[in-house]
Each structure stands twice: as C-alpha cells, then as structure tokens.
Design an enzyme around this catalytic site. Structure first.
Site, PDB file in Angstrom:
ATOM      1  N   TYR A  67       1.389  10.563   7.044  1.00 36.68           N
ATOM      2  CA  TYR A  67       0.897   9.228   6.692  1.00 36.68           C
ATOM      3  C   TYR A  67      -0.604   9.264   6.387  1.00 36.68           C
ATOM      4  CZ  TYR A  67       0.550   4.106   6.960  1.00 36.68           C
ATOM      5  OH  TYR A  67       0.352   2.773   6.677  1.00 36.68           O
ATOM      6  N   THR A  76      12.706   1.843   4.762  1.00 35.45           N
ATOM      7  CA  THR A  76      12.148   1.129   5.923  1.00 35.45           C
ATOM      8  C   THR A  76      12.137  -0.384   5.697  1.00 35.45           C
ATOM      9  OG1 THR A  76       9.885   1.406   5.134  1.00 35.45           O
ATOM     10  CG2 THR A  76      10.709   3.075   6.643  1.00 35.45           C
ATOM     11  N   ALA A  92      -2.481  -0.173  -1.260  1.00 33.16           N
ATOM     12  CA  ALA A  92      -2.560  -0.494   0.171  1.00 33.16           C
ATOM     13  C   ALA A  92      -2.747   0.793   0.955  1.00 33.16           C
ATOM     14  CB  ALA A  92      -1.282  -1.203   0.608  1.00 33.16           C
TER      15      ALA A  92
END
Ligand code: UDP
Length: 319
Positions: free
Chosen positions: A154, A36, A123
C-alpha cells in the site's frame, strides 16, 4: 452536463462521493472491480438516471471492452485500504492487486485523462508518511517507510501513484492534483474491513471485547466522511489546485485506547477492553497538518468526533 468518472466508486469514500456528485448534477460513472468495494453501497444510486456502474478492474487495459463517453473529471479512489490481516478485504491479503491498481491502474487513468483532457485527482494516503518521525505531518515531509514490509504494497503503491501523477504534470502538463487522505470513518464502512472504528463500534454494540492492538498508545486522527467528501470536491473543482499535494484529514489526534473508551461510552456498552499483538510496522502516530487545505480550499473538518461516531453507530446498529 459534465461527466465524472469515479474509480473505486463502490467503495466507502467513493460511494459517498458519487452520491454528492449526483446531487451536484454531474453525470457520474463509477468503476470498481468490487474486491473491496460493495454493490450495496451504490444500490440506491443505480436508480438515478445520471448514474452508471461498470464492474471492471482499472489495472486491466481500459481500451478493451470499455465504451466510455467523454469524461471531464476523473477521481482515482480505487484501492484496498485496510491494513488488517484478519480482514479478507485488506491490502495485506491483496498485496499484488494493491500495487497494480496504484501503479498500472493510475497509469491507465492518467492516459484516459490525457485523451479526454480531463481534470484528474489521485487519492493518495497518509500511509506515504509511514511511521512518521515528525508530528503533525506536513506535505513537505518525505516520510519514514519500510519499502518491503507488510504494509509496503500500500505505502509504496501510493508513493508510486504520486510519482506517476507528478510525471504527467511535468511531462504533459495534465491538470492533476494529489490528495493525501488520513483516517476517515462513517456510515458504509465495511463491517469486515478490520479498521479500528468499524471494529470497535461493532464490538461495542454487540457487547464483545474491544480489541486494542499493542498498548493503545499509538495515535490516529479521524475525519468524518462528509468532511472528507467536501475536501475532495473542493480539491477537484477549485481552480487553484493544479499540481498541488494536499493533506485532508481531521487534526483531532487521539490514542487508540481513548477511541476505545469513547466508543464504549457513547454506545453504553458493557464490553471489556482487551489487548492484542500490535501488527508489524503499525505507525505510532498520525496527525495531518491541514494548513495548506485550509488556505487553498478554505476547508477544515466541521463534524466533531462524538457526533460523527454517533452517526456511524446508528448506521451499524441499523444493519
Ligand atoms: N487497531 C486496533 N484494534 C482493531 C483495529 C485496529 O487497535 O481492532 C489499531 C491499529 O493497530 C492501528 C489503529 O488502530 O494502530 C488504526 O488502524 P486502522 O486499521 O483503522 O488504520 P491505519 O491507520 O493503521 O491504516
């Protein structure tokens, strides 16, 4: 000179962070498998002698084929992050890679941190709150997540990432922190990422319809990239963040329809606003409580939405 490893360093947030760290005179190693992220995000950084790039998937064994120097700090920002199934880069289209990079990838980096006695930052995401029943979302809210829905690769990936990061603190006393990143926007977002800001801006500047999903009454709170990078730096480099879980985002909450109207106005666009189906499990609201970041990091976003959007629009117009 201290060395920082940025996993996901060719991504939107990662590449901005690498640039800032180079300005701060760190040796920076970006690692990214580019599913990505994009090499063009780091093109200019490659000219800096203190920067290097490794094309590698951190979900694979880091001991094989990687010769890393001593590392002092590790930022783990590697993960697909867009929920838009129309985008080839979304986690909906890379569900297994997304689960693996946040689980096995996080484990691999935590092991590397332990071996190097490095400080570690994971993160995480506002997505761990799912479709929240409380607003604004405070760090002690457990969330409302569908464990096997389309967004679960996710959401649950990030939740696992948090759990294993905390396990390394509890078991090994590793110097780690967890940052929950809320919606962030700015130059170098991927044009085909399918995120709302990049979609609306590109639709508006080409005078094509702005695609609002659902009624547009769902809310999000958008943080400009420079503010986010500043928060991430403080969370890593200040001494009082070990073991902490901290929201970073901008509490300026807007409905998606408001965002469409603001972008249409700033771009002076003749685009129509059209309504399309709301994706499954799309959260109805998102608004970070940032009191903890404010107290621990003396941080709050400084760039107002219209200013940040202006810079984002200028970037996309220039492409
Ligand atoms: N959205 C939209 N039109 C678009 C892209 C997204 O209305 O072209 C909506 C999406 O359904 C969600 C919000 O905008 O309610 C934010 O979407 P995004 O993918 O940017 O991030 P999310 O916060 O959902 O991860």
């Amino acid at each position: 000179m201290q060395t920082v490893l940025v996993a996901g360093g060719a991504g939107f947030i990662g590449s901005h962070l690498c640039k800032k760290l180079l300005n701060d005179k760190y040796q920076v190693i970006a690692i990214d498998n580019l599913i990505t992220g994009d090499r063009k995000n780091i093109d200019v950084l490659l000219r800096n002698k203190n920067f290097s790039f490794i094309s590698y998937d951190i979900s694979k064994d880091l001991k094989i084929g990687l010769e890393l120097p001593h590392i002092d700090f590790i930022f783990h920002l590697a993960s697909p992050a867009s929920p838009n199934k129309k985008s080839p880069r979304s986690y909906i289209n890379h569900p297994i890679e997304t689960l693996l990079v946040n689980s096995v990838g996080t484990y691999n980096l935590l092991e590397l941190a332990q071996k190097n006695n490095a400080k570690f930052l994971y993160a995480s995401s506002s997505e761990i709150y799912g479709d929240p029943n409380v607003s604004p979302q405070k760090e002690n809210y457990f969330g409302n997540v569908n464990p096997n829905g389309v967004r679960s690769s996710y959401d649950e990936g990030k939740r696992f990432g948090e759990a294993i990061t905390m396990a390394y603190i509890r078991k090994h006393n590793l110097d780690t922190r967890i940052i929950r990143i809320f919606n962030t926007y700015g130059p170098y977002m991927q044009i085909d990422d399918g995120r709302v800001v990049s979609n609306f801006v590109n639709q508006a500047i080409s005078n094509s319809p702005l695609t609002v999903y659902g009624s547009g009454k769902q809310t999000r709170s958008f943080c400009y990239i420079d503010d986010m990078v500043e928060g991430l730096r403080k969370a890593m480099f200040l001494d009082n963040t070990k073991g902490e879980v901290i929201n970073l985002g901008n509490p300026d909450e807007k409905t998606i329809l408001e965002i469409a109207r603001i972008i249409k106005k700033i771009t002076n666009s003749s685009s129509k606003i059209v309504f399309e189906d709301l994706p499954q499990d799309d959260p109805k609201s998102r608004n970070p409580d940032i009191n903890k970041a404010n107290k621990l990091l003396d941080w709050q976003p400084k760039i107002p939405l219209e200013k940040g959007l202006g810079q984002t629009i200028a970037y996309f117009k220039n492409l």
